[in-house]
Motif scaffolding. Structure first.
Motif, PDB file in Angstrom:
ATOM      1  N   GLY A  38      58.003  51.356  24.752  1.00 52.59           N
ATOM      2  CA  GLY A  38      58.266  51.150  23.330  1.00 52.59           C
ATOM      3  C   GLY A  38      58.942  49.820  23.078  1.00 52.59           C
ATOM      4  N   GLY A  39      58.770  49.308  21.902  1.00 56.88           N
ATOM      5  CA  GLY A  39      59.429  48.070  21.530  1.00 56.88           C
ATOM      6  C   GLY A  39      58.630  46.852  21.944  1.00 56.88           C
ATOM      7  N   LEU A  40      58.291  46.034  20.981  1.00 57.78           N
ATOM      8  CA  LEU A  40      57.565  44.788  21.188  1.00 57.78           C
ATOM      9  C   LEU A  40      56.173  44.988  21.780  1.00 57.78           C
ATOM     10  CD1 LEU A  40      60.485  42.515  22.424  1.00 57.78           C
ATOM     11  CD2 LEU A  40      59.560  42.717  20.109  1.00 57.78           C
ATOM     12  N   VAL A  41      55.594  46.172  21.597  1.00 59.69           N
ATOM     13  CA  VAL A  41      54.202  46.409  21.954  1.00 59.69           C
ATOM     14  C   VAL A  41      53.412  46.032  20.705  1.00 59.69           C
ATOM     15  CG1 VAL A  41      52.486  48.109  22.657  1.00 59.69           C
ATOM     16  CG2 VAL A  41      54.828  48.254  23.547  1.00 59.69           C
ATOM     17  N   CYS A  42      52.773  44.866  20.765  1.00 60.47           N
ATOM     18  CA  CYS A  42      52.254  44.247  19.542  1.00 60.47           C
ATOM     19  C   CYS A  42      50.746  44.267  19.386  1.00 60.47           C
ATOM     20  CB  CYS A  42      52.709  42.788  19.471  1.00 60.47           C
ATOM     21  SG  CYS A  42      54.498  42.619  19.504  1.00 60.47           S
ATOM     22  N   ASP A  43      50.008  44.371  20.490  1.00 63.21           N
ATOM     23  CA  ASP A  43      48.554  44.269  20.368  1.00 63.21           C
ATOM     24  C   ASP A  43      47.871  45.043  21.495  1.00 63.21           C
ATOM     25  OD1 ASP A  43      48.729  42.610  22.664  1.00 63.21           O
ATOM     26  OD2 ASP A  43      48.734  40.804  21.442  1.00 63.21           O
ATOM     27  N   LYS A  44      46.542  44.994  21.477  1.00 68.60           N
ATOM     28  CA  LYS A  44      45.759  45.747  22.448  1.00 68.60           C
ATOM     29  C   LYS A  44      46.072  45.328  23.881  1.00 68.60           C
ATOM     30  CE  LYS A  44      41.095  47.235  23.525  1.00 68.60           C
ATOM     31  NZ  LYS A  44      39.696  47.252  23.123  1.00 68.60           N
ATOM     32  N   ALA A  69      47.974  46.721  29.123  1.00 72.30           N
ATOM     33  CA  ALA A  69      48.832  46.319  30.246  1.00 72.30           C
ATOM     34  C   ALA A  69      49.873  47.386  30.568  1.00 72.30           C
ATOM     35  CB  ALA A  69      49.514  44.987  29.943  1.00 72.30           C
ATOM     36  N   ALA A  70      50.512  47.947  29.544  1.00 75.58           N
ATOM     37  CA  ALA A  70      51.535  48.974  29.771  1.00 75.58           C
ATOM     38  C   ALA A  70      50.926  50.239  30.369  1.00 75.58           C
ATOM     39  CB  ALA A  70      52.268  49.289  28.471  1.00 75.58           C
ATOM     40  N   LEU A  71      49.790  50.679  29.824  1.00 72.77           N
ATOM     41  CA  LEU A  71      49.131  51.875  30.369  1.00 72.77           C
ATOM     42  C   LEU A  71      48.648  51.603  31.793  1.00 72.77           C
ATOM     43  CD1 LEU A  71      47.146  53.076  27.230  1.00 72.77           C
ATOM     44  CD2 LEU A  71      49.222  54.093  28.184  1.00 72.77           C
ATOM     45  N   GLY A  72      48.118  50.407  32.029  1.00 72.52           N
ATOM     46  CA  GLY A  72      47.651  50.040  33.361  1.00 72.52           C
ATOM     47  C   GLY A  72      48.771  49.971  34.388  1.00 72.52           C
ATOM     48  N   ALA A  73      49.971  49.666  33.931  1.00 68.92           N
ATOM     49  CA  ALA A  73      51.129  49.582  34.830  1.00 68.92           C
ATOM     50  C   ALA A  73      51.736  50.951  35.130  1.00 68.92           C
ATOM     51  CB  ALA A  73      52.191  48.663  34.229  1.00 68.92           C
ATOM     52  N   GLY A  74      51.258  51.983  34.429  1.00 72.23           N
ATOM     53  CA  GLY A  74      51.744  53.333  34.719  1.00 72.23           C
ATOM     54  C   GLY A  74      52.429  54.058  33.587  1.00 72.23           C
ATOM     55  N   ALA A  75      52.511  53.457  32.401  1.00 76.45           N
ATOM     56  CA  ALA A  75      53.096  54.173  31.263  1.00 76.45           C
ATOM     57  C   ALA A  75      52.173  55.324  30.868  1.00 76.45           C
ATOM     58  CB  ALA A  75      53.301  53.229  30.080  1.00 76.45           C
ATOM     59  N   THR A  76      52.770  56.435  30.470  1.00 77.04           N
ATOM     60  CA  THR A  76      52.016  57.584  29.993  1.00 77.04           C
ATOM     61  C   THR A  76      51.571  57.367  28.554  1.00 77.04           C
ATOM     62  OG1 THR A  76      53.254  59.067  31.434  1.00 77.04           O
ATOM     63  CG2 THR A  76      52.184  60.071  29.524  1.00 77.04           C
ATOM     64  N   ALA A  77      52.412  56.681  27.779  1.00 75.45           N
ATOM     65  CA  ALA A  77      52.133  56.466  26.363  1.00 75.45           C
ATOM     66  C   ALA A  77      52.828  55.206  25.891  1.00 75.45           C
ATOM     67  CB  ALA A  77      52.609  57.665  25.534  1.00 75.45           C
ATOM     68  N   THR A 127      51.479  49.275  12.819  1.00 73.15           N
ATOM     69  CA  THR A 127      50.390  50.158  12.395  1.00 73.15           C
ATOM     70  C   THR A 127      49.036  49.721  12.955  1.00 73.15           C
ATOM     71  OG1 THR A 127      50.173  48.969  10.298  1.00 73.15           O
ATOM     72  CG2 THR A 127      51.579  50.936  10.313  1.00 73.15           C
ATOM     73  N   ASP A 128      48.870  48.455  13.283  1.00 74.02           N
ATOM     74  CA  ASP A 128      47.628  48.006  13.899  1.00 74.02           C
ATOM     75  C   ASP A 128      47.461  48.633  15.294  1.00 74.02           C
ATOM     76  OD1 ASP A 128      46.985  46.422  11.713  1.00 74.02           O
ATOM     77  OD2 ASP A 128      47.910  44.615  12.576  1.00 74.02           O
ATOM     78  N   VAL A 129      48.563  48.805  15.997  1.00 75.70           N
ATOM     79  CA  VAL A 129      48.514  49.426  17.320  1.00 75.70           C
ATOM     80  C   VAL A 129      48.147  50.908  17.189  1.00 75.70           C
ATOM     81  CG1 VAL A 129      49.912  50.057  19.355  1.00 75.70           C
ATOM     82  CG2 VAL A 129      50.114  47.772  18.355  1.00 75.70           C
ATOM     83  N   TRP A 130      48.564  51.558  16.117  1.00 77.95           N
ATOM     84  CA  TRP A 130      48.281  52.981  15.937  1.00 77.95           C
ATOM     85  C   TRP A 130      46.784  53.277  15.901  1.00 77.95           C
ATOM     86  CZ3 TRP A 130      51.977  54.367  11.298  1.00 77.95           C
ATOM     87  CH2 TRP A 130      53.305  54.133  11.677  1.00 77.95           C
ATOM     88  N   SER A 131      45.993  52.333  15.464  1.00 82.82           N
ATOM     89  CA  SER A 131      44.558  52.589  15.296  1.00 82.82           C
ATOM     90  C   SER A 131      43.756  52.259  16.559  1.00 82.82           C
ATOM     91  CB  SER A 131      44.022  51.781  14.113  1.00 82.82           C
ATOM     92  OG  SER A 131      44.188  50.388  14.351  1.00 82.82           O
ATOM     93  N   MET A 132      44.412  51.923  17.643  1.00 81.47           N
ATOM     94  CA  MET A 132      43.682  51.560  18.872  1.00 81.47           C
ATOM     95  C   MET A 132      43.214  52.786  19.617  1.00 81.47           C
ATOM     96  SD  MET A 132      45.859  48.400  20.301  1.00 81.47           S
ATOM     97  CE  MET A 132      46.340  47.127  19.181  1.00 81.47           C
TER      98      MET A 132
END
Length: 184
Positions: free
Chosen positions: A154-160, A165-173, A179-184
């Protein structure tokens, strides 16, 4: 919540009324409520639940609540929230004791705060740990190797690119107020 995040790993972090409206229109099944007061919290949570959302309340950011067990009791007794978020280990532990999901928010600003995460999680025993900022995949991968608790970035997750990158590094969510990130 784990099943919901498997299908849609983006969590809507809501900081104001406009965010509530946007979250209700978004496909994100989970909402982190990051504002309100003891007077507005119950109807805000009720509105989001009526819209089909699973809601977790950041008790550290609700006016009129202190980071104590009684805040967790208030959330459990007066709202239908599924859980709480807090940067305080005792509050997260109290959430679990009261049958709510507990998300421990950890602000990683340097190596000292990183080394402290394991100690804090040993106290809180959370369902999830949210690390902030969530846009640092290297740190997510380190933490994934060091802890067994599912990680929310969480925090400063700004784009696809940040999400991937975060999911690929092992984040679950991912938790984002963008709001642009919400629609991905």
């Amino acid at each position: 919540m784990e099943e919901l995040l498997l299908d849609n790993p983006v969590i809507a972090s809501v900081k104001d009324e406009a965010g509530v409206d946007a979250a209700l229109r978004a496909e994100c099944p989970v909402v982190f409520l990051l504002f309100g007061s003891v007077l507005t919290l119950p109807p805000l949570v009720e509105r989001l639940i009526a819209g089909g959302k699973t809601v977790l309340v950041n008790v550290d950011m609700v006016d009129g609540l202190e980071a104590k067990d009684v805040a967790v009791e208030f959330v459990r007794a007066r709202t239908g929230a599924a859980g709480v978020l807090s940067s305080k280990a005792a509050v997260v532990r109290a959430a679990r004791a009261h049958g709510l999901l507990g998300v421990h928010r950890c602000f990683l600003v340097d190596s000292f705060s990183y080394r402290n995460v394991g100690k804090q999680l040993a106290i809180s025993k959370p369902d999830y740990v949210e690390i902030l900022p969530g846009c640092v995949p290297r740190v997510i991968s380190w933490l994934r190797a060091d802890v067994e608790v599912p990680i929310i970035a969480g925090g400063l997750v700004c784009d696809k690119d940040d999400v991937v990158a975060a999911l690929g590094a092992g984040a679950t969510a991912i938790a984002s107020s963008n709001t642009d990130v919400w629609s991905m």
